[in-house]
Structure formats: C-alpha cells, structure tokens
Design a protein around this motif. Sequence first.
Motif, PDB file in Angstrom:
ATOM      1  N   MET A 222      10.807 -96.978 -44.946  1.00 24.76           N
ATOM      2  CA  MET A 222       9.576 -96.043 -45.134  1.00 24.76           C
ATOM      3  C   MET A 222      10.101 -94.572 -45.651  1.00 24.76           C
ATOM      4  N   ALA A 223      11.060 -94.333 -45.439  1.00 27.91           N
ATOM      5  CA  ALA A 223      11.466 -92.921 -46.296  1.00 27.91           C
ATOM      6  C   ALA A 223      11.314 -93.039 -47.730  1.00 27.91           C
ATOM      7  N   TYR A 224      11.633 -94.031 -48.104  1.00 25.38           N
ATOM      8  CA  TYR A 224      11.756 -94.384 -49.705  1.00 25.38           C
ATOM      9  C   TYR A 224       9.997 -94.600 -50.044  1.00 25.38           C
ATOM     10  N   THR A 225       9.085 -95.159 -49.337  1.00 23.85           N
ATOM     11  CA  THR A 225       7.977 -95.315 -49.561  1.00 23.85           C
ATOM     12  C   THR A 225       7.209 -94.068 -49.711  1.00 23.85           C
ATOM     13  N   LEU A 226       7.538 -93.230 -48.492  1.00 20.62           N
ATOM     14  CA  LEU A 226       6.737 -92.029 -48.434  1.00 20.62           C
ATOM     15  C   LEU A 226       7.021 -91.022 -49.524  1.00 20.62           C
ATOM     16  N   THR A 227       7.991 -91.024 -49.815  1.00 19.75           N
ATOM     17  CA  THR A 227       8.771 -90.019 -51.080  1.00 19.75           C
ATOM     18  C   THR A 227       8.595 -90.580 -52.552  1.00 19.75           C
ATOM     19  N   GLY A 228       8.689 -91.908 -52.586  1.00 21.80           N
ATOM     20  CA  GLY A 228       8.574 -92.576 -53.815  1.00 21.80           C
ATOM     21  C   GLY A 228       7.258 -92.882 -54.377  1.00 21.80           C
ATOM     22  N   VAL A 229       6.292 -93.292 -53.373  1.00 21.23           N
ATOM     23  CA  VAL A 229       4.960 -93.717 -53.591  1.00 21.23           C
ATOM     24  C   VAL A 229       3.873 -92.981 -53.118  1.00 21.23           C
ATOM     25  N   SER A 230       4.005 -92.389 -51.968  1.00 24.84           N
ATOM     26  CA  SER A 230       2.950 -91.224 -51.271  1.00 24.84           C
ATOM     27  C   SER A 230       3.294 -90.029 -51.830  1.00 24.84           C
ATOM     28  N   GLY A 231       4.500 -89.724 -52.361  1.00 23.10           N
ATOM     29  CA  GLY A 231       4.597 -88.400 -52.889  1.00 23.10           C
ATOM     30  C   GLY A 231       4.886 -87.188 -52.032  1.00 23.10           C
ATOM     31  N   PHE A 232       5.423 -87.470 -50.603  1.00 18.70           N
ATOM     32  CA  PHE A 232       5.692 -86.425 -49.782  1.00 18.70           C
ATOM     33  C   PHE A 232       7.210 -86.137 -50.171  1.00 18.70           C
ATOM     34  N   SER A 233       7.295 -84.796 -49.722  1.00 20.19           N
ATOM     35  CA  SER A 233       8.809 -84.217 -49.885  1.00 20.19           C
ATOM     36  C   SER A 233       9.568 -84.842 -48.764  1.00 20.19           C
ATOM     37  N   ALA A 234      11.004 -84.941 -48.948  1.00 15.58           N
ATOM     38  CA  ALA A 234      12.024 -85.606 -48.028  1.00 15.58           C
ATOM     39  C   ALA A 234      11.984 -84.627 -46.926  1.00 15.58           C
ATOM     40  N   GLY A 235      11.521 -83.326 -46.770  1.00 18.59           N
ATOM     41  CA  GLY A 235      11.630 -82.647 -45.814  1.00 18.59           C
ATOM     42  C   GLY A 235      10.567 -82.914 -44.638  1.00 18.59           C
ATOM     43  N   ALA A 236       9.589 -83.600 -45.366  1.00 21.68           N
ATOM     44  CA  ALA A 236       8.422 -84.020 -44.400  1.00 21.68           C
ATOM     45  C   ALA A 236       8.527 -85.354 -43.715  1.00 21.68           C
ATOM     46  N   VAL A 237       9.561 -86.097 -44.188  1.00 18.58           N
ATOM     47  CA  VAL A 237       9.710 -87.428 -43.898  1.00 18.58           C
ATOM     48  C   VAL A 237       9.807 -87.414 -42.191  1.00 18.58           C
ATOM     49  N   PRO A 238      10.729 -86.640 -41.306  1.00 18.34           N
ATOM     50  CA  PRO A 238      10.957 -86.422 -40.221  1.00 18.34           C
ATOM     51  C   PRO A 238       9.607 -86.458 -39.203  1.00 18.34           C
ATOM     52  N   TRP A 239       8.871 -85.566 -39.829  1.00 20.51           N
ATOM     53  CA  TRP A 239       7.370 -85.083 -39.047  1.00 20.51           C
ATOM     54  C   TRP A 239       6.567 -86.240 -39.279  1.00 20.51           C
ATOM     55  N   LEU A 240       6.540 -87.009 -40.355  1.00 16.95           N
ATOM     56  CA  LEU A 240       5.791 -87.951 -40.620  1.00 16.95           C
ATOM     57  C   LEU A 240       6.027 -89.168 -39.593  1.00 16.95           C
ATOM     58  N   ALA A 282       0.056-100.936 -48.185  1.00 13.97           N
ATOM     59  CA  ALA A 282       0.874-101.529 -49.294  1.00 13.97           C
ATOM     60  C   ALA A 282      -0.062-101.263 -50.300  1.00 13.97           C
ATOM     61  N   LEU A 283      -1.307-101.239 -50.351  1.00 16.78           N
ATOM     62  CA  LEU A 283      -2.183-101.255 -51.587  1.00 16.78           C
ATOM     63  C   LEU A 283      -2.855 -99.648 -51.574  1.00 16.78           C
ATOM     64  N   THR A 284      -2.589 -98.991 -50.237  1.00 19.12           N
ATOM     65  CA  THR A 284      -2.984 -97.540 -50.303  1.00 19.12           C
ATOM     66  C   THR A 284      -1.988 -96.573 -50.262  1.00 19.12           C
ATOM     67  N   ALA A 285      -0.818 -96.973 -50.325  1.00 14.74           N
ATOM     68  CA  ALA A 285       0.541 -96.122 -50.093  1.00 14.74           C
ATOM     69  C   ALA A 285       0.562 -94.891 -50.870  1.00 14.74           C
ATOM     70  N   GLY A 286      -0.089 -94.907 -52.166  1.00 10.92           N
ATOM     71  CA  GLY A 286      -0.129 -93.958 -53.152  1.00 10.92           C
ATOM     72  C   GLY A 286      -0.971 -92.721 -52.691  1.00 10.92           C
ATOM     73  N   ASN A 287      -1.800 -93.058 -51.656  1.00 10.03           N
ATOM     74  CA  ASN A 287      -2.945 -91.693 -51.035  1.00 10.03           C
ATOM     75  C   ASN A 287      -2.108 -91.396 -49.779  1.00 10.03           C
ATOM     76  N   GLN A 288      -1.877 -90.024 -49.554  1.00 12.51           N
ATOM     77  CA  GLN A 288      -0.995 -89.380 -48.395  1.00 12.51           C
ATOM     78  C   GLN A 288      -1.907 -89.670 -47.257  1.00 12.51           C
ATOM     79  N   ILE A 289      -3.203 -89.232 -47.315  1.00 17.85           N
ATOM     80  CA  ILE A 289      -3.779 -89.415 -45.901  1.00 17.85           C
ATOM     81  C   ILE A 289      -3.943 -91.001 -45.719  1.00 17.85           C
ATOM     82  N   ALA A 290      -4.100 -91.867 -46.375  1.00 21.01           N
ATOM     83  CA  ALA A 290      -3.855 -93.125 -46.092  1.00 21.01           C
ATOM     84  C   ALA A 290      -2.667 -93.602 -45.680  1.00 21.01           C
ATOM     85  N   ALA A 291      -1.526 -93.208 -46.309  1.00 25.13           N
ATOM     86  CA  ALA A 291      -0.291 -93.326 -45.911  1.00 25.13           C
ATOM     87  C   ALA A 291       0.014 -93.057 -44.284  1.00 25.13           C
TER      88      ALA A 291
END
Length: 393
Positions: A222-240, A282-291
Amino acid sequence: MPIALYALAIGGFGIGLTEFVIAGLLPEVAADFHVTEAVAGGLISGYALAVAVGAIALTAALGRVDRRHALLGLMVLFIVGNVLSAIAPNYALMMLGRILAALCHGAFFGIGSVVAADLVPAEKKAAAISIMFGGLTVANVLGVPLGTFLGQAAGWRSTFWAIAVIGVLALAGIAALTPATPARSGGSLLGEFRVFANRQVWLSIVVTILGYGGMFGAFSYMAYTLTGVSGFSAGAVPWLLIVFGLGLFFGNIAGGRAADRNLPVTLIVLLAGLSGVLAVFALTAGNQIAAVAGLLLMGGFGFATVPGLQMRILGHAEQAPTLASGANIAAFNVGNAFGAWLGGLTISVGLGYRAPLWAGAAVTVGALLVYLLATRLPGGEFASRRGVAVAAH
C-alpha cells in the motif's frame, strides 16, 4: 460482555503490537545490528512463519491443559520473547526472541477464540471473539504509531520493554478474570487430528487463506500505491495507515455482530464487498480522496470477516475446536504470506502499483466461490438448512 474478554483483548493488543511495530523500527534495528535492510526484514517473515507453526503445534500440545493455564503459559512465553528482543546483543538472539513471541501468537488467538466463545451465550459468540481480536485492531490504530514514536525517541529497545510490560498486564488480567475452562477430556491427540478429515474444516481454511490473503496482499504494497499512484508523500503514509487501522477496528466489531445474526449471509456479503472494494480502489487510486475511502473500506470489509471465519471452523470442528481454531489462525498467516507473494509478483512483472489491488480482488472472488461451494456440499450451511445453527456453536 464478561470483563474477562477485555483481559484477552489486552493480550491481543500486545501480540498485535509485537507483530506489526517492527516494520516501523527496521532501520534502527538494522543499523544497531549492522545488517542489511533485507536481513532485518527476516525479523518480520521469520515471525510470520513461527506464528503458523505455533498455531498448530502449540495448540495441539496444550489440548489437554486447562485453557486458562494454557493462556497464562503462552503469555509468559510472550513476555520472555519480548524481553529477549529488548536485551538481544545480536541479530541471532533478536530473531530467537521474535520466534518465541510468535509461537505464542497463533496458539493464543486459537485457544483464546474458544475461551471467548465459551464465556457467552450462543447468540453472542462471534461478538465475543471480535472483542478479543479488537485488541489486535487497536494495536494497528494506536499501538504501532505510538510504539514507533517511542522507539525512535528512546531507542528501539524501549518499545520491546513496553510490550513486555503490556504482556505482564495481560497475564495478571487473565489470571484474575478468566474462569477455569478445562480442555476436553478423553480421546487422544491423534484423535483430535482426525478433525482434519472433515472436508468442511479444510474448506474453511481455504476460504480464510484466500479471503484474508486477498486483503493482506493489497495492503502489503500500500505504501507504493499511495505514493506512486495516489501521489501522497512518503511522510503521509504512516498517518494514512491509521485510517486503515480504523477500518480494521470498526469492521471487526460490526463483523462479529453480523455473524451472530446470520453467519452465511454475513460471509457472502463481506467477501463480495471486499472484492468490490479492492476493484474500485484499483480503479480510483489516482484520486486521493477515493484512496483514503478505499483504505478505510478495505480495512473494514477485510477484518470484518475474521470473527465469522473463526466461528465457521468452530462450528464444523466440535470434536476438536481448539486445534481447528489454531489451524485457522495459521491459515490467516499463510494467507498473509501468499497475498504478499502474489502482490509482489504482479509488481515484479511490470503491472504497476495498482496490480496488488486487482490481484487481491481476484483472490477474494476465489474465496467467495469456495465458500459458496462449501455451503452447498454435505454438511454445509445451505445443504443442511441450518446456517444460523452452525454459527451458534
């Protein structure tokens, strides 16, 4: 609900913390022991393998022991393992400490599930199991972030000392609050293993492996999905990931209550819902709210299956419920390993960081199909027209 369930939940909290907090402390551990990150990662995979072994071997070995005494012995093993991790002068002893704690993990939840179910009336058994597993979910929501912060601020060893203290609290609570619940008398260990001649027991195990493996395979990357697809920063992953943990917590509670009302319908809805959530994610992972919504729902649907899956195997293994329960805990960990392997494979062949979600959705559909088949075979819920009765055992 009996207060003894919360003593079991404290034990579950400590065990969950032991399992998951190491991921956030791997850089510090690797640096301290002068090993590579890959070698340090063995502290995670070694733990998972030991859980699967202990879930069956220790549960079987303790089958003739008063269940309260068995739980107390397991908590002592848990404390020893974490103290050894805290004082380990080298990687080898750290691994030994992890293995000792992991051996406790599967047997504790296997035996604890039976104890929790025995503490309440038939119509509340799945809810009681969900309270015990609630400690595991709280460990994800609060324990892992706090344990990571403690380890980073005061040294990684301080986290394992804190976990050992939690183990002592659980030990005291179980000793004071859990009634004596003798294991079954008569018969032999070999006789108990005959429970695995029941086709429905094996089908339950397969559903657990596929159902939980689908969710965990997607979560592992999920860390790779959130940073590589959703566009979150690595620092945001623990909180997500706290959002995911909240889904685990509330899903566990809701799943337990629903399974008590109607086990077959609950498992069908949850497995179908989980596969749908993973596909939409999987379809909506590019949208941060949907993620973020996908994380919450993935955790909710994924862990809501746990009480029902435990209840199903208990309902089909009345002659050896403790051993079958331990085997199902092992199945959860086999599912973890299988899901993580499959998700990694999809990435390694170049399918991208959405691929583990698609793979998880497909595997969960497989779990649903196996479950539907199981319900219609001899001894199954719909074949025997007593699905609710099975849930009550």
